[in-house]
Design a protein around this motif. Structure first.
Motif, PDB file in Angstrom:
ATOM      1  N   GLU A  46       0.862  -1.188   0.000  1.00  0.00           N
ATOM      2  CA  GLU A  46       0.000   0.000   0.000  1.00  0.00           C
ATOM      3  C   GLU A  46       0.895   1.233   0.000  1.00  0.00           C
ATOM      4  O   GLU A  46       1.619   1.466   0.960  1.00  0.00           O
ATOM      5  CB  GLU A  46      -0.909  -0.007   1.228  1.00  0.00           C
ATOM      6  CG  GLU A  46      -1.733   1.233   1.431  1.00  0.00           C
ATOM      7  CD  GLU A  46      -2.608   1.600   0.240  1.00  0.00           C
ATOM      8  OE1 GLU A  46      -2.517   2.747  -0.224  1.00  0.00           O
ATOM      9  OE2 GLU A  46      -3.356   0.724  -0.239  1.00  0.00           O
ATOM     10  N   THR A  89      -2.804   4.861   4.353  1.00  0.00           N
ATOM     11  CA  THR A  89      -4.237   4.603   4.540  1.00  0.00           C
ATOM     12  C   THR A  89      -4.439   3.766   5.799  1.00  0.00           C
ATOM     13  O   THR A  89      -3.475   3.211   6.347  1.00  0.00           O
ATOM     14  CB  THR A  89      -4.787   3.820   3.332  1.00  0.00           C
ATOM     15  OG1 THR A  89      -4.114   2.545   3.288  1.00  0.00           O
ATOM     16  CG2 THR A  89      -4.585   4.576   2.023  1.00  0.00           C
ATOM     17  N   PRO A  90      -5.675   3.614   6.240  1.00  0.00           N
ATOM     18  CA  PRO A  90      -5.919   2.697   7.359  1.00  0.00           C
ATOM     19  C   PRO A  90      -5.408   1.277   7.062  1.00  0.00           C
ATOM     20  O   PRO A  90      -4.895   0.595   7.957  1.00  0.00           O
ATOM     21  CB  PRO A  90      -7.437   2.723   7.523  1.00  0.00           C
ATOM     22  CG  PRO A  90      -7.836   4.079   7.021  1.00  0.00           C
ATOM     23  CD  PRO A  90      -6.892   4.358   5.878  1.00  0.00           C
ATOM     24  N   GLU A  91      -5.523   0.837   5.815  1.00  0.00           N
ATOM     25  CA  GLU A  91      -5.032  -0.491   5.442  1.00  0.00           C
ATOM     26  C   GLU A  91      -3.508  -0.591   5.615  1.00  0.00           C
ATOM     27  O   GLU A  91      -2.999  -1.625   6.045  1.00  0.00           O
ATOM     28  CB  GLU A  91      -5.409  -0.815   3.988  1.00  0.00           C
ATOM     29  CG  GLU A  91      -6.893  -1.006   3.769  1.00  0.00           C
ATOM     30  CD  GLU A  91      -7.684   0.301   3.664  1.00  0.00           C
ATOM     31  OE1 GLU A  91      -8.912   0.254   3.797  1.00  0.00           O
ATOM     32  OE2 GLU A  91      -7.078   1.379   3.476  1.00  0.00           O
ATOM     33  N   TRP A 135      -1.653   1.061   7.799  1.00  0.00           N
ATOM     34  CA  TRP A 135      -1.327   0.929   9.225  1.00  0.00           C
ATOM     35  C   TRP A 135      -1.754  -0.435   9.763  1.00  0.00           C
ATOM     36  O   TRP A 135      -1.121  -0.984  10.671  1.00  0.00           O
ATOM     37  CB  TRP A 135      -1.954   2.076  10.014  1.00  0.00           C
ATOM     38  CG  TRP A 135      -1.336   3.375   9.612  1.00  0.00           C
ATOM     39  CD1 TRP A 135      -1.918   4.382   8.884  1.00  0.00           C
ATOM     40  CD2 TRP A 135       0.009   3.810   9.865  1.00  0.00           C
ATOM     41  NE1 TRP A 135      -1.022   5.409   8.673  1.00  0.00           N
ATOM     42  CE2 TRP A 135       0.168   5.086   9.264  1.00  0.00           C
ATOM     43  CE3 TRP A 135       1.094   3.245  10.533  1.00  0.00           C
ATOM     44  CZ2 TRP A 135       1.365   5.795   9.321  1.00  0.00           C
ATOM     45  CZ3 TRP A 135       2.288   3.947  10.592  1.00  0.00           C
ATOM     46  CH2 TRP A 135       2.416   5.204   9.993  1.00  0.00           C
ATOM     47  N   GLU A 136      -2.788  -1.024   9.188  1.00  0.00           N
ATOM     48  CA  GLU A 136      -3.206  -2.367   9.589  1.00  0.00           C
ATOM     49  C   GLU A 136      -2.135  -3.391   9.211  1.00  0.00           C
ATOM     50  O   GLU A 136      -1.848  -4.322   9.980  1.00  0.00           O
ATOM     51  CB  GLU A 136      -4.533  -2.720   8.918  1.00  0.00           C
ATOM     52  CG  GLU A 136      -5.101  -4.044   9.370  1.00  0.00           C
ATOM     53  CD  GLU A 136      -6.456  -4.308   8.751  1.00  0.00           C
ATOM     54  OE1 GLU A 136      -6.674  -5.459   8.341  1.00  0.00           O
ATOM     55  OE2 GLU A 136      -7.281  -3.378   8.665  1.00  0.00           O
ATOM     56  N   ILE A 137      -1.538  -3.227   8.033  1.00  0.00           N
ATOM     57  CA  ILE A 137      -0.449  -4.120   7.613  1.00  0.00           C
ATOM     58  C   ILE A 137       0.690  -4.051   8.624  1.00  0.00           C
ATOM     59  O   ILE A 137       1.207  -5.083   9.065  1.00  0.00           O
ATOM     60  CB  ILE A 137       0.051  -3.739   6.207  1.00  0.00           C
ATOM     61  CG1 ILE A 137      -1.018  -4.027   5.152  1.00  0.00           C
ATOM     62  CG2 ILE A 137       1.349  -4.477   5.883  1.00  0.00           C
ATOM     63  CD1 ILE A 137      -0.758  -3.369   3.806  1.00  0.00           C
ATOM     64  N   GLY A 152       0.532  -3.077  11.726  1.00  0.00           N
ATOM     65  CA  GLY A 152       0.060  -3.601  13.003  1.00  0.00           C
ATOM     66  C   GLY A 152       0.034  -5.116  13.073  1.00  0.00           C
ATOM     67  O   GLY A 152       0.213  -5.683  14.153  1.00  0.00           O
ATOM     68  N   THR A 153      -0.162  -5.774  11.954  1.00  0.00           N
ATOM     69  CA  THR A 153      -0.146  -7.241  11.983  1.00  0.00           C
ATOM     70  C   THR A 153       1.268  -7.780  12.180  1.00  0.00           C
ATOM     71  O   THR A 153       1.442  -8.867  12.712  1.00  0.00           O
ATOM     72  CB  THR A 153      -0.747  -7.851  10.692  1.00  0.00           C
ATOM     73  OG1 THR A 153       0.027  -7.450   9.571  1.00  0.00           O
ATOM     74  CG2 THR A 153      -2.191  -7.447  10.510  1.00  0.00           C
ATOM     75  N   PRO A 159       2.606  -5.212  16.442  1.00  0.00           N
ATOM     76  CA  PRO A 159       1.436  -4.707  17.161  1.00  0.00           C
ATOM     77  C   PRO A 159       1.698  -3.432  17.968  1.00  0.00           C
ATOM     78  O   PRO A 159       0.783  -2.648  18.199  1.00  0.00           O
ATOM     79  CB  PRO A 159       1.051  -5.866  18.089  1.00  0.00           C
ATOM     80  CG  PRO A 159       1.610  -7.077  17.430  1.00  0.00           C
ATOM     81  CD  PRO A 159       2.877  -6.613  16.742  1.00  0.00           C
ATOM     82  N   GLU A 202       2.844   1.820  17.146  1.00  0.00           N
ATOM     83  CA  GLU A 202       2.567   3.212  17.516  1.00  0.00           C
ATOM     84  C   GLU A 202       3.606   3.744  18.506  1.00  0.00           C
ATOM     85  O   GLU A 202       4.019   4.895  18.400  1.00  0.00           O
ATOM     86  CB  GLU A 202       1.157   3.351  18.066  1.00  0.00           C
ATOM     87  CG  GLU A 202       0.110   3.159  16.984  1.00  0.00           C
ATOM     88  CD  GLU A 202      -1.312   3.180  17.513  1.00  0.00           C
ATOM     89  OE1 GLU A 202      -1.519   3.053  18.739  1.00  0.00           O
ATOM     90  OE2 GLU A 202      -2.215   3.323  16.684  1.00  0.00           O
TER      91      GLU A 202
END
Length: 97
Positions: A63, A67-69, A71-73, A75-76, A79, A82
């Protein structure tokens, strides 16, 4: 770069090239052709922060935008990204030794 190699299995895409260079105002970049570039000064950071920088750029292989996606990548894989991101924001300026 060993850190990139250690995270390759966690991502769908792999970089086409890796360079360590002297950026003026950034820590890293990912080109439109999936080449990763890292500022040489990241080696002065704690390894947990180097991990964050590497994972951040590798997420851009999937990505391109924050985007939110995106940051989700991250985070997986990390974790606690941040806290690492905040450490870099607060302390990155002190790595200029």
């Amino acid at each position: 770069m060993p850190k990139v190699d250690s995270y390759k299995d966690r991502f769908e895409e792999i970089p086409r090239g890796i360079r360590v260079i002297d950026f003026k105002y950034r820590w890293r970049s990912c080109s439109s052709k999936n080449h990763l570039n890292f500022h040489w000064k990241i080696i002065l950071a704690p390894m947990t922060i180097v991990d964050y920088i590497v994972v951040h750029e590798m997420a851009h292989l999937i990505e391109k935008n924050h985007t939110p996606e995106f940051w989700e990548i991250i985070g997986t894989v990390l974790p606690d990204y941040e806290q690492r991101k905040e450490w870099l924001r607060r302390n990155g300026k002190y790595l200029d030794i």
